[in-house]
Design an enzyme around this catalytic site. Structure first.
Site, PDB file in Angstrom:
ATOM      1  N   GLY A 127       5.135   4.526  -4.103  1.00  0.00           N
ATOM      2  CA  GLY A 127       6.095   5.177  -3.217  1.00  0.00           C
ATOM      3  C   GLY A 127       6.790   6.313  -3.949  1.00  0.00           C
ATOM      4  N   SER A 128       8.038   6.495  -3.620  1.00  0.00           N
ATOM      5  CA  SER A 128       8.754   7.657  -4.141  1.00  0.00           C
ATOM      6  C   SER A 128       9.019   7.591  -5.630  1.00  0.00           C
ATOM      7  CB  SER A 128      10.077   7.826  -3.406  1.00  0.00           C
ATOM      8  OG  SER A 128       9.810   7.985  -2.035  1.00  0.00           O
TER       9      SER A 128
END
Lengths: 629, 386
Positions: free
Chosen positions: A317-318
């Site tokens: 993810g981020s």
């Protein structure tokens, strides 16, 4: 008369002959005695000794496993079992009934006792029940006079004072299986009945060191195998003590924080030395009681048996965004001042890529892109830099490969490249996939351990490798003076500084995604990056209907919440990575669910900084720790 | 009656006191020493305890000693009168048949009759009865007639019938002893060499036939004897463990109560047939040879008594008893040392067991009786008495 005399003479003659024969036969006997007792004596002495002397192995005590301060995490505990010697007991059933009035005995125990008595010699003690409590043991001991043939035996069992807190690091011990016997070779201890070897974790990885070597006891046995006395004894070498890098106070805290979630893993590491201070994966298991728990755990969807910290793989993810930024900075496709406008979505050909923030972030530069975790900014950056350069950067940070941690079960994860996709999937890499990779949502798979290592490499600029077992004799030194064994990371320090600046903003600047989870104590502030790992693809239809509320999403379909962090921000020393499985349904889960765990652990780690507070730990002396179990 | 005439010449009977004085007390002492060796060994066999064997054995020896002295007092001519030797033999035979039938009637293979205080083994009694009856028979055969084959039929029957019965019990060792002591009596009586040769040849020819009559366990014992180490845990176990015990004793032994083979139960039957093994393990070659020497003294006494005796019956009886005693000793020791197959023959005066003790001492009583009445002259009675 003459006849009589002749007869007497004949008899005398014959008697003399008979006597001569007897002398000859007696001489034969004497000769045979001489042959057996003089000529062959040596051989028969040897055979007699072979008969009577039996060599028994003496099991060495298994080495303890202690944390960095010497707090025992795995120890040997004296246990009591009640045994029955059939030949001394009268009626087996009435004896068992008498024992049953003192300690509970199940029908299974009874059947096993009867079966064992059938199989073994009647002088061999047969276990009635193991793991007696002190009270139960005392009750039997007091009544032994009325219980002929019943006695208490002591044994050592492996005991883990902290239960499931460090279960995956420590592993557990179990009986040697047939396969293991074949694999592990010729240590005679392995064939000792009841001998246990490490089955997982440090217990397995350092089994040889912990095991020690067998002693021998020469005993005299009779023809039925009963031991009459011990002739000689050579004690074996006790197993070595293994000192872990763990700080059990921190480990326990990490475990409890993870346990509060359904399923979570976390790693706290000393960024400079790679020493893991805490590595938790929850739910865990009590290693003291592994065998009994196994059946109930093996089908649990939260996978208590697997160490998610080293073998759970998640889309980053981020948390991946700093790597994307570093790749782009290195490639020169962006500068810190490159601005990208975020209207909330990004169009590539016919596809539309959404930012997590519905209305968009507006104009974003590197600092703000990281701070707000703007997806559109990183779609553009990723598109510019390309997947292969992102992959190259990711690998430098330890993603996509095993880090060689010293417990078994580590997995490599995955960092995709164009050639990987061609080779494995047989398809060309799509640019849309690069965009997904830009926000850590393509094929990338990382473990919490890799995330922590990645954070450590960001923090130090060194190719840090994690480990769990301290090398003997080397005490850790403050970073400035530390002999830094890890080679420098081949990434420009100024680029790393830019990324860290963004990660500082994530936590410490108002508006940063994890601002709520900041550490407020001066000097202890952390920097970090949140991430949300999508478990289920969100369909267009769902988008049109509006996203479901988090409580409407089944637990197993919820997104994973991730956070990586390092502290103190001005001179990073500790890193922490947390993954909470299914910890959030939408973007921001990482900041909301995972970041507070990082915050608490990093704050605690700094407060407990072993360089400052070395022998002072909250568990008291090791002996009292054992007794509390 | 001509019979009483023929008995009456010779010196008058000695008085009771004279008889008591005439008893060969040296032999009594010797036997007591041997029995004492037995008590000590049994004491050790029980790991240094008078129970369960040594004390009981001592008691038995005391009873047997009294019986022996009693027998020694009996006028040796008694065994010639009233057909008493035959009666004795007949009683032994009836007991033997009784045991056999008893076994047939579903009590399983039993060799003894339980008399409460003693388990009487008729086959042991028969050993003495046979010597007695053969001595009586050959006493009555004129020397010139000993060559007649017809004269040998009856004694052969006397030997072979009990031997076959005992063999069927099955007790190979005792059967062997009966045949061998019977053979010795024939030999002493003056039966020609070549007749023995014929019997031996016939015996050799009968081996294949006899083999078929042997029980499996007896065959196994013979196989095992031929190759004892082929089956060290099975049939060869006794033999091998026994040799290990004796051999490991060495020259001076492991010491009293120190025999590892015996005390750790590797020796089977250490208190009965294999007691010599234990003795040799604990006392070594020295102990074994001393024991052989003690036994040899008994044989020498036996021969001396026979040579000193003035009547043929006494000579035959004394030698028969001595040969019988010798056979016990030789067969037992040869067996435990692996010279012959394992057979059930006890070591006289030392092995634990009532009947053997009783019969051996009864035999010694007869031997003493011969000594006490050594100067008694007994005329050869007429053939019709036989």
């Amino acid at each position: 008369m003459q006849r009589e005399n002749n007869r007497a003479k004949l008899l005398t003659r014959r008697a003399v002959l008979l006597g001569g024969a007897q002398v000859a036969l007696l001489a034969t006997l004497a000769g045979r005695m001489y042959y057996l007792q003089v000529v062959q004596a040596g051989r028969y002495v040897m055979l007699a000794d072979e008969n009577r002397i039996s060599i028994r192995l003496v099991e060495p005590p298994r080495g303890r496993i202690v944390d960095r301060f010497g707090v025992p995490l795995a120890d040997n505990q004296l246990t009591y079992r009640v045994v029955l010697v059939a030949e001394q007991a009268g009626d087996i059933d009435s004896t068992l009934n008498a024992v049953a009035t003192l300690v509970p005995i199940t029908d299974i125990d009874r059947r096993r006792v009867h079966r064992d008595i059938q199989r073994k010699h009647r002088f061999v003690p047969v276990t009635i029940r193991e793991d007696l409590s002190w009270d139960e043991m005392a009750r039997i001991e007091v009544n032994t006079l009325e219980l002929p043939g019943v006695s208490i035996e002591q044994g050592l069992t492996r005991f883990y004072p902290f239960g499931e807190s460090a279960s995956h690091v420590l592993g557990y011990v179990g009986a040697v299986s047939e396969e293991e016997l074949k694999q592990l070779g010729d240590d005679p201890l392995l064939e000792l009945p009841g001998f246990r070897i490490g089955k997982n974790g440090v217990e397995k990885a350092y089994d040889l060191e912990l095991r020690g070597s067998a002693g021998t006891s020469q005993v005299e046995v009779n023809a039925f195998g009963r031991v009459v006395r011990e002739l000689a004894r050579e004690d074996g070498i006790a197993g070595q003590e293994i000192v872990l890098t763990l700080d059990m106070a921190l480990q326990d805290m990490a475990a409890r924080r993870c346990q509060a979630e359904q399923s979570a893993a976390c790693v706290v590491m000393d960024a400079w030395t790679g020493e893991i201070l805490a590595l938790a994966s929850m739910p865990g298991y009590d290693p003291s009681n592994f065998a009994a728990l196994y059946d109930s755990m093996k089908d649990d969807p939260r996978h208590p048996l697997s160490d998610k910290a080293i073998s759970g793989t998640y889309a980053p993810g981020s948390t991946f965004k700093p790597i994307v930024a570093l790749a782009a900075l290195e490639a020169g496709v962006i500068t810190p001042d490159t601005h990208v406008n975020c209207p909330g979505h990004y169009e590539l050909g016919n596809s539309v890529f959404h930012c997590w923030k519905h209305g968009g972030h507006g104009s974003m530069d590197l600092h703000n892109g990281i701070k707000h975790s703007c997806d559109v900014y990183f779609f553009e950056v990723a598109r510019r830099v390309g997947i292969d350069r992102i992959a190259d950067m990711a690998k430098r940070f330890g993603l996509g490969g095993k880090l060689g941690i010293d417990i078994p079960g580590e997995v490599a994860g995955l960092v995709p490249t164009t050639s990987w996709k061609l080779a494995v999937k047989g398809e060309k890499w799509q640019q849309g996939e690069t965009l997904s990779a830009g926000i850590g949502q393509s094929f990338d798979l990382v473990t919490p351990l890799q995330l922590a290592t990645y954070a450590a490499r960001l923090a130090t600029g060194r190719v840090v490798l994690p480990h769990l077992v301290r090398e003997a004799g080397i005490m850790r030194q403050p970073p400035g003076e530390a002999k830094i064994a890890f080679p420098a990371l081949q990434v420009a320090a100024k680029d790393v500084a830019l990324v860290l600046d963004g990660m500082n903003a994530v936590v410490n600047e108002q508006g940063g995604t994890a601002y709520a989870a900041r550490i407020t104590e001066p000097g202890l502030q952390m920097a970090g990056k949140s991430g949300t790992s999508q478990v289920r693809h969100i369909s267009q239809a769902e988008r049109e209907h509006g996203l479901r509320k988090i409580k409407d999403v089944p637990w197993k379909d919820r997104d994973h919440a991730l956070f990586i962090s390092l502290a103190p921000v001005n001179q990073p020393r500790y890193v922490c990575a947390v993954v909470v499985e299914h910890g959030g349904a939408s973007a921001g889960g990482g900041s909301v669910v995972a970041a507070p765990i990082c915050r608490d652990l990093l704050r605690e780690a700094q407060k407990r900084d072993p360089a400052r507070k070395l022998p002072d730990h909250p568990f008291g002396p090791p002996s009292t720790t054992v007794a509390q179990g | 009656m001509a019979l009483s005439n023929s008995f009456d010449f010779g010196r008058p009977q000695p008085s009771f006191a004279e008889k008591l004085r005439n008893i060969n007390w040296g032999l009594v002492l010797l036997l007591t020493v041997l029995a004492g060796v037995g008590f000590a060994t049994l004491y050790s066999a029980a790991n240094g305890s008078w129970q369960p064997w040594a004390a009981k054995q001592a008691l038995r020896y005391g009873v047997s000693l009294a019986i022996m002295l009693g027998v020694a007092m009996i006028d040796v001519r008694f065994w010639l009168r009233y057909h008493s030797a035959y009666v004795f033999y007949g009683v032994a035979m009836v007991l033997l048949l009784f045991v056999m039938l008893h076994g047939r009637l579903g009590m399983g293979a039993q060799r003894w009759i339980d008399l409460g205080i003693i388990q009487l083994q008729p086959s042991e009694v028969m050993k003495i009865a046979l010597v007695l009856v053969l001595a009586r028979y050959f006493h009555g055969v004129p020397p010139e007639e000993i060559g007649r084959p017809t004269r040998l039929v009856w004694p052969l029957v006397l030997v072979l019938v009990p031997a076959v019965l005992v063999l069927k019990q099955p007790d190979l060792g005792t059967a062997m002893m009966l045949v061998m002591s019977g053979g010795a009596m024939f030999f002493l009586a003056g039966v020609r060499w070549w007749k023995f040769a014929i019997v031996l040849a016939g015996g050799a020819g009968a081996v294949p036939v006899a083999w078929r009559f042997l029980r499996d366990y007896q065959k196994n014992r013979i196989y095992t004897f031929l190759d004892p180490e082929s089956d060290p845990l099975g049939a060869g176990y006794h033999s091998l463990q026994s040799k290990i015990a004796i051999g490991s004793g060495g020259v001076f032994g492991k010491g009293f109560l120190q025999g590892s083979q015996a005390h750790l139960s590797f020796l089977p039957e250490r208190q009965t047939d294999f007691i010599f093994t234990m003795l040799a393990e604990e006392w070594g070659l020295v102990g074994g040879l001393v024991l052989l020497a003690l036994y040899s003294l008994v044989f020498i006494y036996g021969f001396a008594i026979a040579f000193r005796c003035r009547n043929q019956f006494g000579r035959l009886l004394a030698l028969g008893i001595t040969v019988n005693f010798f056979l016990y000793v030789f067969i037992n020791i040869a067996m435990v040392m692996g010279l012959i197959p394992v057979v059930g023959v006890p070591l006289p005066l030392i092995s634990y067991g009532g009947t053997a003790m009783l019969t051996v001492m009864f035999g010694m009583g007869l031997l003493m009786s011969v000594y006490v009445h050594r100067d008694t002259r007994i005329g050869r009675f007429s053939e019709s008495d036989g």
